[in-house]
Motif scaffolding. Structure first.
Motif, mmCIF file in Angstrom:
data_model
loop_
_atom_site.group_PDB
_atom_site.id
_atom_site.type_symbol
_atom_site.label_atom_id
_atom_site.label_comp_id
_atom_site.label_asym_id
_atom_site.label_seq_id
_atom_site.Cartn_x
_atom_site.Cartn_y
_atom_site.Cartn_z
ATOM 1 N N MET A 238 0.804 -1.150 0.046
ATOM 2 C CA MET A 238 -0.227 -0.023 -0.047
ATOM 3 C C MET A 238 0.743 1.299 0.079
ATOM 4 S SD MET A 238 -3.229 0.896 0.281
ATOM 5 C CE MET A 238 -4.680 1.453 1.430
ATOM 6 N N MET A 239 0.608 2.236 -0.882
ATOM 7 C CA MET A 239 1.059 3.469 -0.732
ATOM 8 C C MET A 239 0.354 4.434 -0.090
ATOM 9 S SD MET A 239 3.307 4.031 -3.831
ATOM 10 C CE MET A 239 3.930 2.522 -4.893
ATOM 11 N N ASP A 240 1.189 5.586 0.363
ATOM 12 C CA ASP A 240 0.645 6.502 1.142
ATOM 13 C C ASP A 240 1.107 8.079 0.406
ATOM 14 O OD1 ASP A 240 -0.634 7.922 3.102
ATOM 15 O OD2 ASP A 240 0.532 7.078 4.734
ATOM 16 N N TRP A 241 0.669 9.019 0.757
ATOM 17 C CA TRP A 241 1.007 10.376 0.344
ATOM 18 C C TRP A 241 2.084 10.933 0.923
ATOM 19 C CZ3 TRP A 241 -1.385 11.746 -3.931
ATOM 20 C CH2 TRP A 241 -2.469 11.282 -4.299
ATOM 21 N N ASP A 242 3.229 11.488 0.342
ATOM 22 C CA ASP A 242 4.290 11.789 0.983
ATOM 23 C C ASP A 242 4.484 13.442 1.049
ATOM 24 O OD1 ASP A 242 6.608 11.587 2.310
ATOM 25 O OD2 ASP A 242 8.021 11.507 0.728
ATOM 26 N N GLU A 243 3.065 13.990 0.397
ATOM 27 C CA GLU A 243 2.779 15.298 0.453
ATOM 28 C C GLU A 243 1.262 15.647 0.243
ATOM 29 O OE1 GLU A 243 3.915 17.607 -2.946
ATOM 30 O OE2 GLU A 243 3.541 16.029 -4.429
ATOM 31 N N PHE A 244 0.649 16.639 0.621
ATOM 32 C CA PHE A 244 -0.743 16.948 0.699
ATOM 33 C C PHE A 244 -0.765 17.170 -0.917
ATOM 34 C CE2 PHE A 244 -4.311 19.680 0.942
ATOM 35 C CZ PHE A 244 -5.262 18.762 1.704
ATOM 36 N N PHE A 245 -1.862 16.288 -1.405
ATOM 37 C CA PHE A 245 -2.399 16.622 -2.782
ATOM 38 C C PHE A 245 -3.857 16.501 -2.929
ATOM 39 C CE2 PHE A 245 -3.107 14.934 -7.299
ATOM 40 C CZ PHE A 245 -2.585 15.995 -8.010
ATOM 41 N N LEU B 149 0.445 18.860 -11.705
ATOM 42 C CA LEU B 149 1.249 20.005 -10.897
ATOM 43 C C LEU B 149 2.565 20.373 -11.790
ATOM 44 C CD1 LEU B 149 1.458 17.797 -7.905
ATOM 45 C CD2 LEU B 149 0.189 19.965 -8.193
ATOM 46 N N GLY B 150 3.125 19.807 -12.656
ATOM 47 C CA GLY B 150 4.163 20.187 -13.584
ATOM 48 C C GLY B 150 5.500 19.453 -12.984
ATOM 49 N N ARG B 151 5.261 18.454 -12.168
ATOM 50 C CA ARG B 151 6.232 17.629 -11.296
ATOM 51 C C ARG B 151 5.444 16.419 -10.882
ATOM 52 N NH1 ARG B 151 5.258 17.660 -6.264
ATOM 53 N NH2 ARG B 151 4.343 19.487 -5.077
ATOM 54 N N PRO B 152 6.177 15.385 -10.718
ATOM 55 C CA PRO B 152 5.572 14.246 -10.086
ATOM 56 C C PRO B 152 4.985 14.494 -8.442
ATOM 57 C CG PRO B 152 7.576 13.691 -11.187
ATOM 58 C CD PRO B 152 7.676 15.072 -11.062
ATOM 59 N N VAL B 153 4.007 13.735 -8.326
ATOM 60 C CA VAL B 153 3.280 13.855 -6.973
ATOM 61 C C VAL B 153 4.202 13.017 -6.106
ATOM 62 C CG1 VAL B 153 1.400 13.114 -5.598
ATOM 63 C CG2 VAL B 153 1.065 13.957 -7.886
ATOM 64 N N LYS B 154 4.364 13.387 -5.046
ATOM 65 C CA LYS B 154 5.405 12.508 -4.049
ATOM 66 C C LYS B 154 4.498 11.612 -3.440
ATOM 67 C CE LYS B 154 8.409 16.325 -3.831
ATOM 68 N NZ LYS B 154 9.256 17.448 -2.987
ATOM 69 N N LEU B 155 5.064 10.411 -3.410
ATOM 70 C CA LEU B 155 4.365 9.313 -2.601
ATOM 71 C C LEU B 155 5.523 8.399 -1.781
ATOM 72 C CD1 LEU B 155 2.008 7.553 -5.333
ATOM 73 C CD2 LEU B 155 1.527 9.539 -3.649
ATOM 74 N N ARG B 156 4.976 7.873 -0.926
ATOM 75 C CA ARG B 156 5.962 6.891 -0.034
ATOM 76 C C ARG B 156 5.102 5.414 0.180
ATOM 77 N NH1 ARG B 156 3.685 7.414 5.024
ATOM 78 N NH2 ARG B 156 2.799 9.711 5.379
ATOM 79 N N VAL C 159 7.905 7.601 -5.983
ATOM 80 C CA VAL C 159 7.722 6.950 -4.687
ATOM 81 C C VAL C 159 8.957 6.657 -4.044
ATOM 82 C CG1 VAL C 159 6.902 4.664 -3.787
ATOM 83 C CG2 VAL C 159 5.824 5.604 -6.118
ATOM 84 N N ARG C 160 8.773 7.134 -2.691
ATOM 85 C CA ARG C 160 10.164 7.434 -2.025
ATOM 86 C C ARG C 160 10.030 5.761 -1.444
ATOM 87 N NH1 ARG C 160 10.457 8.629 3.412
ATOM 88 N NH2 ARG C 160 8.785 9.986 3.098
ATOM 89 N N VAL D 147 14.224 6.388 -4.856
ATOM 90 C CA VAL D 147 12.881 6.985 -5.177
ATOM 91 C C VAL D 147 12.750 6.510 -6.795
ATOM 92 C CG1 VAL D 147 11.805 8.990 -5.996
ATOM 93 C CG2 VAL D 147 13.178 9.017 -4.071
ATOM 94 N N ARG D 148 11.432 5.762 -7.187
ATOM 95 C CA ARG D 148 10.906 5.198 -8.166
ATOM 96 C C ARG D 148 9.964 5.884 -8.859
ATOM 97 N NH1 ARG D 148 12.204 -1.181 -7.173
ATOM 98 N NH2 ARG D 148 14.080 -0.858 -5.787
ATOM 99 N N PRO D 149 9.949 6.018 -10.481
ATOM 100 C CA PRO D 149 8.794 6.380 -10.883
ATOM 101 C C PRO D 149 7.512 5.480 -11.148
ATOM 102 C CG PRO D 149 10.558 6.064 -12.578
ATOM 103 C CD PRO D 149 11.057 5.739 -11.075
#
Length: 176
Positions: free
Chosen positions: A1-8, A20-27, A72-73, A79-81
């Motif tokens: 299961m993934m989780d958000w590494d930033e508020f989106f 966003l113009g950049r990838p969303v950060k997940l972990r 994804v961290r 960190v993977r795409p």
């Protein structure tokens, strides 16, 4: 299961989201395994696909589907795409008579023990507009047409299985 590494904000809505113009950060979600296995599919509960699956699915131009880049961290140095599959095609098609549902006092769906889709409603929608959709009654439930599932399964995915609607419940992910 993934989780958000930033508020989106914006993925759980029936409309496209602005990039966003950049990838969303997940972990990785907790508990984080000692040796995580990064497979083709993870969930947020939105589907999160490996680049090879995004490359296979995006050319299909699936109606109501948007791919959002995500990093994804896995570890601080790894960190993977990946790609979030945002499905903004919502269809109200739960057969409330034949499904077994838990409801809030206001009639909103709280849980699903047995899901039956309203076939006459679906048949009014052209197939190309219902290859992938979320149930309006329970938006975290993604439905994929068998033809799309077959195309994905032909790629021999790791970490992904499809459950027929007739066998699905909100506990299906925890059953073998």
């Amino acid at each position: 299961m993934m989780d958000w590494d930033e508020f989106f904000v914006g993925l759980v809505r029936p409309r496209p989201v602005k990039p966003l113009g950049r990838p969303v950060k997940l972990r990785l979600g907790k508990p984080i395994p000692r040796n995580p296995l990064m497979v083709d599919f993870h969930e947020l509960p939105e589907p999160v696909f490996s680049p090879r699956f995004k490359e296979a699915l995006e050319p299909l131009a699936i109606y109501g589907v948007q791919f959002i880049p995500a990093d994804v961290r896995v570890t601080p140095d790894d960190v993977r795409p990946y790609w979030i599959m945002h499905v903004h095609n919502w269809i109200a098609c739960v057969d409330r008579e034949r499904s077994v549902l838990s409801l809030h006092d206001d009639g909103e769906v709280l849980g699903v023990r047995r899901l039956v889709l309203d076939e006459p409603v679906l048949l009014e929608i052209p197939l190309e507009r219902r290859l992938a959709f979320c149930l309006s009654e329970t938006p975290s439930t993604h439905v994929f047409h068998q033809s799309l599932a077959d195309q994905v399964l032909a790629l021999k995915p790791e970490g992904l299985r499809f459950i027929p609607v007739s066998q699905w419940s909100d506990a299906a992910a925890f059953q073998a």
